[in-house]
Design a protein around this motif. Structure first.
Motif, PDB file in Angstrom:
ATOM      1  N   ASP A   1       0.790  -1.214   0.000  1.00 24.60           N
ATOM      2  CA  ASP A   1       0.000   0.000   0.000  1.00 24.60           C
ATOM      3  C   ASP A   1       0.829   1.275   0.000  1.00 24.60           C
TER       4      ASP A   1
ATOM      5  N   ASP B   1       3.956  -3.536  10.464  1.00 26.10           N
ATOM      6  CA  ASP B   1       5.092  -3.691   9.553  1.00 26.10           C
ATOM      7  C   ASP B   1       6.314  -2.948  10.085  1.00 26.10           C
TER       8      ASP B   1
ATOM      9  N   TYR C   1      -2.224  -3.379  16.688  1.00 24.14           N
ATOM     10  CA  TYR C   1      -1.163  -2.530  16.148  1.00 24.14           C
ATOM     11  C   TYR C   1      -0.843  -1.390  17.135  1.00 24.14           C
TER      12      TYR C   1
ATOM     13  N   GLU D   1       3.945 -10.894   0.553  1.00 21.57           N
ATOM     14  CA  GLU D   1       2.995 -10.467   1.586  1.00 21.57           C
ATOM     15  C   GLU D   1       2.230 -11.650   2.188  1.00 21.57           C
TER      16      GLU D   1
ATOM     17  N   TYR E   1      -7.061 -10.592  -0.449  1.00 24.34           N
ATOM     18  CA  TYR E   1      -7.907  -9.603  -1.137  1.00 24.34           C
ATOM     19  C   TYR E   1      -8.673 -10.225  -2.297  1.00 24.34           C
TER      20      TYR E   1
ATOM     21  N   HIS F   1       7.253  -7.510   0.587  1.00 26.86           N
ATOM     22  CA  HIS F   1       6.450  -6.967   1.678  1.00 26.86           C
ATOM     23  C   HIS F   1       7.229  -6.922   2.986  1.00 26.86           C
TER      24      HIS F   1
ATOM     25  N   TRP G   1       6.661  -6.929   6.178  1.00 26.95           N
ATOM     26  CA  TRP G   1       6.522  -7.824   7.331  1.00 26.95           C
ATOM     27  C   TRP G   1       7.086  -9.224   7.067  1.00 26.95           C
TER      28      TRP G   1
END
Ligand code: RAM
Length: 486
Positions: free
Chosen positions: A183, A190, A246, A449, A461, A471, A473
Motif C-alpha cells: 500500500d 510492519d 497494532y 505479503e 484480497y 512486503h 513484514w
C-alpha cells in the motif's frame, strides 16, 4: 510542548537520505511495429523510475505512438491478464500504464514502480520505431555497504537471509513502506518488524525514529488508540483505520528501539504515548480483566479467513505489558509497579478464563470455541503458558489440520518467535526453511505479503494479482538468523 507539530518536526529532522542506483536491463534496444512486445529484466527487484529513448527507424513517426508498459515484481505478474482482476482492493494498484509519445525523445515515466520485469507492448505505431537506452533509477534509504555477511553456515539460511535483506532494502524509502507496490504507507505492524530487522542489517536509526514520530503525530480515535497507518507522501495524513493490536505493538516498537539504541531523548518524547496506549487498552477490559469488543473496533492478528481474534488480542496485550514493564524497570520509571501488577493479574485471568482444561488449549467462547494456532502462539508469547506444556501445545496446534493456521509471514514471524522463546531453535530453523525457504525455491527475489504453501493463489484480497511480492513484514527471518546465530 509535545504536540503534533513537535512530533512532525522531529520526524522531519530524521528524514533519511535516498541512495540512487541506475540499473541497465539486459536488452539494449528494440525495433518494433504495432503488436510487438519485449520483456526487460532488471536482474533484481527495484523501486524507482523507468526511462528510455524513442526514435524513428527510417520514416518519421507520422503519428503519436502508443505503448503499454507493465511492471511485474515477478514473471507471473507480467503474464497475468489484469483485465480479469476481481479482487477487493482497487485495480489501480496493478502496475500498467498506457502512454502516448508524440515524437522522438527521451521518456522518463513520472510514477514510481516496484518491479524486476518490464514488459513494453507497442499498441500502435504507424511506422517502425526504435526504443533504446533503457534505464531504471532505483532508490532506497538502506546503505547496502553497512550490511555484513549473514554468518550462517547453512546454505539455504544464507539465501533466505539475502532475500530478506533485499526485501527490507526495497521497503526502506523515506519511511518504512509496507510494500513498494502496495500500500506504500506506514503501518505499525510492519514498522515493528522492519525496525527489528534493520537493527541487524543497515542499522538506520534515523528512519526508525522518523516512523515512530510519524505515528506520535497521528490522531487517536475515541478510545485513545493511535491510527494503524499514516501517509507520508506527498504530505502527512493520519490514517483512518484503528487496529488495537497494532496500537499495542507501537509500544513494543518503542521498547525494541530503546533496547537497541539506548536513546533516552526519543524515549522521553514517546513514553507518555506508550502509557496511553496501554491505559486505553486497560479501559476495554471487563471485570475479569478480559478484553471486550468495542465500537469502531478492529483487531488484525493475521489475514486468515474467518479467524477469531479475542484470545490472540489478549496475548498481544500481555506481551506488550511485559515488554513495557521491563523497560520502565530498566529506566527507573515510577510506573513500573503499576504495569507489572496489571501484567500479573491479566496473565492469571487468561489462565482462568481462556484456557480449556479438557482440550488442553486456549479455546473459549469468546472465540466461538475456535482452535487457532494464533491464540496458542500469543498466549505463549504473553507468558500465560510455558515449559513442556507450551512446547506440546505449540507442536500439536501446528499439526492439527482443524486448527486455523497462519496465512502471512507476519503471523509466521510470531510463530518462530514463540519457538525461540521456548528454546526450540532446531524447530524454528526447520520452520523458517519450510516457509521462507519455500518462497526462495519458487524463485522469490523478495519475500511476499502472503504465502500459503498448499495454496499458491491465496490472497487476502480475493485476487493474487494484487498481492505485494516485496512486503515489509516478511523480512524477519534475517533477524532470527542473525540474532540467534542460526
Ligand atoms: C495490509 C498490508 C499491511 C498490513 C495491513 C494490516 O493492508 O499488507 O502490510 O499491515 O494489511
Amino acid at each position: 510542548m509535545k504536540d503534533k507539530n513537535y512530533f512532525l518536526s522531529k520526524a522531519q529532522e530524521n528524514y533519511p537520505e535516498l541512495i540512487y542506483t541506475d540499473i541497465t536491463p539486459d536488452i539494449t534496444d528494440f525495433t518494433a511495429v504495432s503488436g510487438d512486445s519485449i520483456i526487460l529484466d532488471l536482474g533484481q527487484h527495484a523501486v524507482g523510475h523507468f526511462s528510455f529513448s524513442f526514435d524513428r527507424v527510417n520514416v518519421f513517426v507520422d503519428a503519436p505512438v502508443r505503448l503499454s508498459i507493465k511492471f511485474g515484481e515477478d514473471m507471473r505478474e507480467i503474464n497475468d491478464d489484469f483485465s480479469q482482476y476481481k479482487g477487493v482492493l482497487s485495480e489501480t494498484w496493478l502496475q500498467e500504464e498506457i502512454i502516448n509519445i508524440d515524437f522522438p525523445q527521451r521518456v522518463t515515466m513520472n510514477r514510481r514502480f516496484a518491479c524486476r520485469f518490464i514488459k513494453i507492448t507497442v499498441e500502435k505505431a504507424n511506422r517502425p520505431i526504435k526504443l533504446f537506452d533503457f534505464s531504471f533509477r532505483a532508490s532506497t534509504s538502506a546503505d547496502i555497504s553497512a550490511l555484513s555477511p549473514s554468518g550462517s553456515k547453512d546454505d539455504l539460511l544464507r539465501k533466505i537471509d539475502n532475500v530478506a535483506a533485499n526485501t527490507l532494502k526495497e521497503c526502506m524509502q523515506t519511511f518504512f513502506e509496507d510494500g513498494p507496490k502496495r500500500d506504500r504507507r506506514l503501518w505499525i505492524g510492519d514498522l515493528r518488524l522492519e525496525a527489528l530487522t534493520d537493527y541487524y542489517t543497515f542499522n538506520n536509526l534515523e528512519i526508525v525514529r522518523r516512523c515512530l514520530y510519524l505515528f506520535a503525530a497521528g490522531e487517536c480515535n475515541k478510545l485513545g488508540f493511535l491510527p494503524s497507518f499514516v501517509y507520508e507522501t506527498p504530505y502527512y495524513h493520519s490514517g483512518e483505520t484503528y487496529i488495537e493490536d497494532y496500537a499495542l505493538l507501537y509500544v513494543v516498537a518503542v521498547c525494541d528501539y530503546y533496547e537497541h539504541s539506548k536513546d533516552t531523548d526519543t524515549l522521553n518524547d514517546l513514553i507518555d504515548i506508550c502509557k496511553s496506549q496501554l491505559d486505553s487498552f486497560y479501559a476495554t477490559l471487563d471485570k475479569n480483566l478480559i478484553a471486550t469488543r468495542q465500537d469502531g473496533w478492529f483487531a488484525f492478528i493475521d489475514w486468515c479467513p474467518g479467524l477469531e481474534i479475542m484470545t490472540s488480542l489478549q496475548g498481544v496485550y500481555i506481551y506488550t505489558l511485559e515488554r513495557f514493564a521491563d523497560l520502565l524497570k530498566a529506566i527507573g520509571d515510577d510506573d513500573f509497579e503499576k504495569y507489572k501488577s496489571i501484567l500479573l493479574k491479566v496473565r492469571s485471568a487468561c489462565r482462568k478464563y481462556l484456557y480449556d482444561e479438557n482440550k488442553k488449549a486456549f479455546v473459549n467462547s469468546l472465540d466461538n470455541n475456535q482452535l487457532s494456532v494464533h491464540s496458542q502462539i500469543w498466549m505463549i508469547l504473553g507468558g500465560v503458558i510455558d515449559g513442556e506444556k507450551a512446547v506440546n501445545l505449540l507442536s500439536e496446534c501446528l499439526e492439527d489440520r482443524t486448527a486455523k493456521q497462519p496465512c502471512t509471514p507476519y503471523m509466521h514471524h510470531y510463530v518462530v518467535e514463540a519457538m525461540l522463546k521456548l528454546g526450540l531453535n532446531e524447530t524454528a530453523v526447520q520452520y523458517i526453511k519450510n516457509l521462507w525457504g519455500g518462497m526462495v525455491v519458487l524463485g522469490a527475489d523478495t519475500f511476499w505479503e502472503a504465502y500459503v504453501p498448499d495454496d499458491p493463489d491465496f490472497s487476502p484480497y480475493n485476487d493474487r494479482m494484487i498481492n505485494s511480492l516485496c512486503h515489509a513484514w516478511s523480512c524477519t527471518p534475517l533477524y532470527f538468523i542473525r540474532k540467534y546465530r542460526l
